[in-house]
Design a protein around this motif. Sequence first.
Motif, PDB file in Angstrom:
ATOM      1  N   ALA A   1       0.835  -1.204   0.000  1.00  0.00           N
ATOM      2  CA  ALA A   1       0.000   0.000   0.000  1.00  0.00           C
ATOM      3  C   ALA A   1       0.870   1.253   0.000  1.00  0.00           C
ATOM      4  O   ALA A   1       0.623   2.208  -0.754  1.00  0.00           O
ATOM      5  CB  ALA A   1      -0.924  -0.014   1.216  1.00  0.00           C
ATOM      6  N   LEU A   2       1.914   1.257   0.826  1.00  0.00           N
ATOM      7  CA  LEU A   2       2.824   2.404   0.863  1.00  0.00           C
ATOM      8  C   LEU A   2       3.581   2.548  -0.459  1.00  0.00           C
ATOM      9  O   LEU A   2       3.747   3.658  -0.984  1.00  0.00           O
ATOM     10  CB  LEU A   2       3.808   2.256   2.016  1.00  0.00           C
ATOM     11  CG  LEU A   2       3.221   2.343   3.423  1.00  0.00           C
ATOM     12  CD1 LEU A   2       4.297   2.066   4.461  1.00  0.00           C
ATOM     13  CD2 LEU A   2       2.602   3.700   3.659  1.00  0.00           C
ATOM     14  N   ALA A   3       4.052   1.420  -0.993  1.00  0.00           N
ATOM     15  CA  ALA A   3       4.808   1.466  -2.246  1.00  0.00           C
ATOM     16  C   ALA A   3       3.945   1.980  -3.393  1.00  0.00           C
ATOM     17  O   ALA A   3       4.419   2.742  -4.249  1.00  0.00           O
ATOM     18  CB  ALA A   3       5.351   0.074  -2.575  1.00  0.00           C
TER      19      ALA A   3
ATOM     20  N   ALA B   1      -2.017   5.069   5.974  1.00  0.00           N
ATOM     21  CA  ALA B   1      -1.990   4.623   7.367  1.00  0.00           C
ATOM     22  C   ALA B   1      -3.022   3.547   7.665  1.00  0.00           C
ATOM     23  O   ALA B   1      -3.002   2.953   8.740  1.00  0.00           O
ATOM     24  CB  ALA B   1      -2.230   5.823   8.292  1.00  0.00           C
ATOM     25  N   LEU B   2      -3.907   3.263   6.734  1.00  0.00           N
ATOM     26  CA  LEU B   2      -5.079   2.436   7.008  1.00  0.00           C
ATOM     27  C   LEU B   2      -4.727   0.989   7.378  1.00  0.00           C
ATOM     28  O   LEU B   2      -5.347   0.397   8.260  1.00  0.00           O
ATOM     29  CB  LEU B   2      -6.002   2.455   5.791  1.00  0.00           C
ATOM     30  CG  LEU B   2      -7.467   2.081   6.025  1.00  0.00           C
ATOM     31  CD1 LEU B   2      -8.112   3.036   7.017  1.00  0.00           C
ATOM     32  CD2 LEU B   2      -8.216   2.104   4.699  1.00  0.00           C
ATOM     33  N   LEU B   3      -3.740   0.394   6.715  1.00  0.00           N
ATOM     34  CA  LEU B   3      -3.440  -1.022   6.936  1.00  0.00           C
ATOM     35  C   LEU B   3      -2.368  -1.266   7.998  1.00  0.00           C
ATOM     36  O   LEU B   3      -2.189  -2.401   8.436  1.00  0.00           O
ATOM     37  CB  LEU B   3      -2.994  -1.674   5.623  1.00  0.00           C
ATOM     38  CG  LEU B   3      -4.064  -1.820   4.538  1.00  0.00           C
ATOM     39  CD1 LEU B   3      -3.473  -2.466   3.292  1.00  0.00           C
ATOM     40  CD2 LEU B   3      -5.241  -2.634   5.054  1.00  0.00           C
ATOM     41  N   ALA B   4      -1.670  -0.210   8.413  1.00  0.00           N
ATOM     42  CA  ALA B   4      -0.585  -0.396   9.381  1.00  0.00           C
ATOM     43  C   ALA B   4      -1.057  -1.026  10.696  1.00  0.00           C
ATOM     44  O   ALA B   4      -0.379  -1.915  11.231  1.00  0.00           O
ATOM     45  CB  ALA B   4       0.123   0.930   9.638  1.00  0.00           C
ATOM     46  N   PRO B   5      -2.210  -0.622  11.265  1.00  0.00           N
ATOM     47  CA  PRO B   5      -2.632  -1.265  12.518  1.00  0.00           C
ATOM     48  C   PRO B   5      -2.894  -2.762  12.384  1.00  0.00           C
ATOM     49  O   PRO B   5      -2.684  -3.511  13.346  1.00  0.00           O
ATOM     50  CB  PRO B   5      -3.922  -0.504  12.881  1.00  0.00           C
ATOM     51  CG  PRO B   5      -3.766   0.837  12.238  1.00  0.00           C
ATOM     52  CD  PRO B   5      -3.072   0.544  10.940  1.00  0.00           C
ATOM     53  N   THR B   6      -3.345  -3.211  11.215  1.00  0.00           N
ATOM     54  CA  THR B   6      -3.578  -4.648  11.034  1.00  0.00           C
ATOM     55  C   THR B   6      -2.258  -5.406  11.077  1.00  0.00           C
ATOM     56  O   THR B   6      -2.144  -6.453  11.742  1.00  0.00           O
ATOM     57  CB  THR B   6      -4.296  -4.911   9.699  1.00  0.00           C
ATOM     58  OG1 THR B   6      -5.553  -4.231   9.702  1.00  0.00           O
ATOM     59  CG2 THR B   6      -4.536  -6.394   9.498  1.00  0.00           C
TER      60      THR B   6
ATOM     61  N   ALA C   1       9.914   6.348  -2.119  1.00  0.00           N
ATOM     62  CA  ALA C   1       8.970   5.335  -2.618  1.00  0.00           C
ATOM     63  C   ALA C   1       9.712   4.103  -3.108  1.00  0.00           C
ATOM     64  O   ALA C   1       9.252   2.960  -2.900  1.00  0.00           O
ATOM     65  CB  ALA C   1       8.119   5.928  -3.742  1.00  0.00           C
ATOM     66  N   ALA C   2      10.863   4.306  -3.748  1.00  0.00           N
ATOM     67  CA  ALA C   2      11.654   3.172  -4.213  1.00  0.00           C
ATOM     68  C   ALA C   2      12.133   2.329  -3.038  1.00  0.00           C
ATOM     69  O   ALA C   2      12.140   1.087  -3.104  1.00  0.00           O
ATOM     70  CB  ALA C   2      12.840   3.664  -5.036  1.00  0.00           C
ATOM     71  N   GLY C   3      12.543   2.969  -1.954  1.00  0.00           N
ATOM     72  CA  GLY C   3      12.964   2.234  -0.768  1.00  0.00           C
ATOM     73  C   GLY C   3      11.833   1.384  -0.212  1.00  0.00           C
ATOM     74  O   GLY C   3      12.041   0.226   0.172  1.00  0.00           O
TER      75      GLY C   3
END
Length: 410
Positions: free
Chosen positions: A297-299, A322-327, A384-386
């Motif tokens: 998602a971040l990438a 940020a939506l999926l980070a807590p999962t 973004a590449a990282g």
Amino acid sequence: MSRSTVEEVPLRRNRDFTLLWVGQGCAEIGFSASMLAFPLVVLAITGSATASGLVLAADAVAQAVLALPAGALVDRWDRRRVMLACELAQVVALASLVAALLLDGASVAHLVAVAAVLGACRALFEPAEDAMLPSLVPERQLATAVATNSARSSIGQMSGTALGGLLFGVARWAPFLLDLLTHAVAFVTLLFLRAPARRAEPAPHGRIGQEIREGLRFLWQRREIRVTTACAVALNLFFAAYYLVVVVLAARRGTPAGEIGVMAAMLGVGGVLGAVLAPSLHRRLSPHVAIAGVFWALAALSPLAVLVHNGYLLGVLFAAMALLAPTANTTIVTHQLLLTPDELRGRLSGSLNLAVGGAAAAGPALGGLLAESTTPTTAVLVSAAGMTVAALAVTVNPTLRHYPREEQNR
């Protein structure tokens, strides 16, 4: 490791978990207000941005220096008493600062000392709370409890930052008085907390260095913990760099300060929404999908900052990221707590706090270097590449592909 014997009732009716959640929710509001007010007070007193950074650095350095010994001490001592002592110490430190500001006698040295006390207390409190959590809720509800605590942190940060700015406009001492009162509330709630007896007696006390090494050896020998820690370090490093780069990009485009503030707040909104969804997603998604999902998602979303010029839309982008980070956090933390014996959980938390906190601190430095050495657009794409490289590594990693699913309540 023994199974949980805590009576299974709906989490909202779990008296001790609710007391802890409410008390620490209040404390996090106050802490966020103080963290906003510290540099503003120093600027008002000295006009020095360097001095402002020194005060915030004192909090971060205290947490980093004490992270490993704090984890070992938490495994030695009664965890509820550690938490009570930390809350009381913060009340006393903040009271001294409020009094000094009321009397116009505050100095940079005093502010640095108070910030260091707050950082030291967090270094001790967080491992104590993390280690106690599995004894407050049944194992089948642990993932929901972890997600609920994640929501608490996001809510506390958002509301505390907003209140800190508002109260600082009223009086310099007002945000610190709020922090004092919220920690007093947290202290009172802990007084009524019935902490269950430790599931296992702490190991015999040795030298603190030996106990730290024992904890690190245990963590290093667990491949799942090694790999997920590396994931968390990579995520925090690259996203913290990306966040600063996007703020610089927005400022150079002439985005109004109000829009940038909303943009930053939307990151917290996404975190709260993600924490609400986390228990359900945790049950439905495999651990590998849950962990890899946040990286992809971040990438996928991070390069869009180059194309989006409106601050509010950038805020929506931050919320989506940020939506999926807590999962993913719920999946990882739940498994780590259940995998680690009770007598080592403090050292688990302290070690992870050091690794992840160090990455979060290094990220802005990396972002600043990128923003200064190249164009903001290029800096966004490099960040973004990282994250894309990290996502690929997470996807193919055999340990994560076979990450075990914990049985949880439905």
